[in-house]
Design a protein around this motif. Sequence first.
Motif, short mmCIF file in Angstrom:
data_model
loop_
_atom_site.label_atom_id
_atom_site.label_comp_id
_atom_site.label_asym_id
_atom_site.label_seq_id
_atom_site.Cartn_x
_atom_site.Cartn_y
_atom_site.Cartn_z
N PHE A 5 1.27 0.20 4.87
CA PHE A 5 2.19 0.31 3.76
C PHE A 5 2.53 -0.93 3.14
O PHE A 5 3.08 -1.79 3.96
N LYS A 6 2.16 -1.35 1.86
CA LYS A 6 2.54 -2.63 1.13
C LYS A 6 3.87 -2.40 0.53
O LYS A 6 4.07 -1.72 -0.24
N LEU A 7 4.85 -3.26 1.04
CA LEU A 7 6.20 -3.18 0.59
C LEU A 7 6.33 -4.53 -0.56
O LEU A 7 5.45 -5.38 -0.43
N ILE A 8 7.48 -4.31 -1.37
CA ILE A 8 7.69 -5.22 -2.20
C ILE A 8 7.93 -6.58 -1.43
O ILE A 8 8.56 -6.39 -0.30
N GLU A 146 10.14 0.95 -9.19
CA GLU A 146 10.38 -0.17 -8.66
C GLU A 146 9.79 -0.78 -7.37
O GLU A 146 9.59 -1.65 -7.00
N VAL A 147 9.66 0.28 -6.54
CA VAL A 147 9.04 0.21 -5.41
C VAL A 147 7.44 0.64 -5.11
O VAL A 147 6.81 0.26 -3.83
N SER A 148 6.93 1.44 -5.94
CA SER A 148 6.11 2.27 -5.68
C SER A 148 4.54 1.49 -5.75
O SER A 148 4.63 0.35 -6.40
N ARG A 149 3.42 1.88 -5.31
CA ARG A 149 2.14 1.18 -5.56
C ARG A 149 1.49 1.87 -6.54
O ARG A 149 0.04 1.84 -6.70
N THR A 150 2.17 2.52 -7.68
CA THR A 150 1.44 3.04 -8.52
C THR A 150 1.97 2.59 -9.97
O THR A 150 3.24 2.11 -10.32
N THR A 151 1.15 2.76 -11.05
CA THR A 151 1.46 2.50 -12.53
C THR A 151 0.88 3.82 -13.19
O THR A 151 -0.30 3.83 -12.99
N ASP A 165 -2.56 -1.65 -3.37
CA ASP A 165 -1.53 -2.51 -3.09
C ASP A 165 -1.08 -3.49 -3.94
O ASP A 165 -0.03 -4.09 -3.81
N TYR A 166 -2.16 -4.04 -4.82
CA TYR A 166 -1.68 -4.94 -5.75
C TYR A 166 -0.84 -4.50 -6.75
O TYR A 166 -0.24 -5.51 -7.47
N THR A 167 -0.63 -3.32 -6.95
CA THR A 167 0.34 -2.81 -8.09
C THR A 167 1.73 -2.98 -7.79
O THR A 167 2.58 -3.22 -8.73
N PHE A 245 15.07 4.31 -2.36
CA PHE A 245 14.75 4.95 -1.11
C PHE A 245 13.81 6.24 -1.37
O PHE A 245 12.93 6.52 -0.61
N GLY A 246 14.23 6.76 -2.45
CA GLY A 246 13.14 7.94 -2.79
C GLY A 246 11.71 7.60 -2.89
O GLY A 246 10.99 8.10 -2.63
N GLY A 247 11.60 6.43 -3.72
CA GLY A 247 10.42 5.83 -3.71
C GLY A 247 9.61 5.46 -2.56
O GLY A 247 8.64 5.73 -2.49
N LEU A 248 10.54 4.87 -1.64
CA LEU A 248 10.05 4.66 -0.30
C LEU A 248 9.41 5.81 0.49
O LEU A 248 8.58 5.76 1.38
#
Length: 357
Positions: A5-8, A146-151, A165-167, A245-248
């Motif tokens: 998992f890629k974090l900010i 703000e924390v997710s790996r999607t747009t 991951d680049y998102t 936290f919900g996003g994580l």
Amino acid sequence: MYKNFKLIDRVVFGRGSFYQLGDILEAQRVGKDSSVVFLVDNVFENSELIDRLPINKNDKLILADTSSEPTTYYVDELTKMVKDYEIGMSVSVVGIGGGTTMDLSKAVSLMLTNEGSSADYQGWDLIKNPAVYHLGIPTLSGTGAEVSRTTVLTGPVKKLGINSDYTVFNQIVLDPDLIENAPINQRFYTAMDTYVHNVEALTGTFINAFARAYGEKSYDLCKEIFLTDIDRREADEKLMMASMFGGLSIAYSQVGVCHALSYGLSYVLKTRHGVSNCIVFDQLEEFYKDYVVEFKEIVDRNGFEIPKGVTKGCTDQDFEKMIDISMLLVPLWENALGKDWKLIITRDKLRELFQKM
Ligand code: NAD
Ligand code: ZN
């Protein structure tokens, strides 16, 4: 295989932290060819927030049209605008606004380094090159964008995210002062997005200790915010944390039935994500039992009303499209109902659910 998992990379949190933006961007301003594109929700046109932006000579301010949710067409248009302006520059992107602007800025930062249309990348891990440096500053809390790996983008044939991951943002700045003046209805609908994320993560089959830890905390914060007499300023600070936290939590699990249906609904009716979720979740007692009862209590206690009868005027074709879009979201169904989800979720079942909304 477990998710790697890629974090900010970096997070700033606190009232007034928005003032640190100039300092934070210094690290990106290397050489005379560097430039920052500020993509700001156009609701802030002529506002103090714009006056406070650290805009330098090479930089560009773009006011994003957020009257509808992001489309691949609009992302492509914005990307072209930046490319035409910033030829030969080393660009960073700063997005300021709600989930729509978070997603637009993530998508533009990806499309500056990847060829073709953003529609080509709707799906999982299709992006080839890293995005340019991108920084997000939310002015609404709840989506977890703000924390997710999607747009999440609406394209010519589907509503589906560019998941990669680049998102993920390089940096986010969480300043509770920025969400203070959001319209009360919008604040509520967006906040309920987090509530639903948590319910879907916690009840899903993909749940694990990582997702549970974040999801439970976020769920408890949502209840404190909407089911107790908490002070508004404290509530806003907690809402920012609940959203993150919900996003994580969903990043290491998945959303479920409500989101699968909500994507279909908003694709056809163009209803915004937060309100679509509320319209759908209101009808999901069969899947989320006590949580739906609790959700109704939250709605009543806070004096809101969830729109009803929104699919009344829908044609056969509309329902078919909603069902098509929902059916595409296989991981969501698997999370909610397990590998055999197709035994429960038939096209007739989905139509029956959409018709109730
Ligand atoms: P939004 O960004 O669509 O904004 C809703 C409205 O509120 C807009 O009119 C906007 O101008 C206004 N607004 C925003 N901040 C304001 C402020 N501080 N004061 C006054 N007005 C303000 O709303 P949202 O619910 O935050 O985002 C929804 C979008 O997020 C959808 O496009 C959805 O698909 C996306 N989303 C993305 C993810 C993700 O992980 N990438 C997750 C969930 C939802
Ligand atoms: Zn959501």
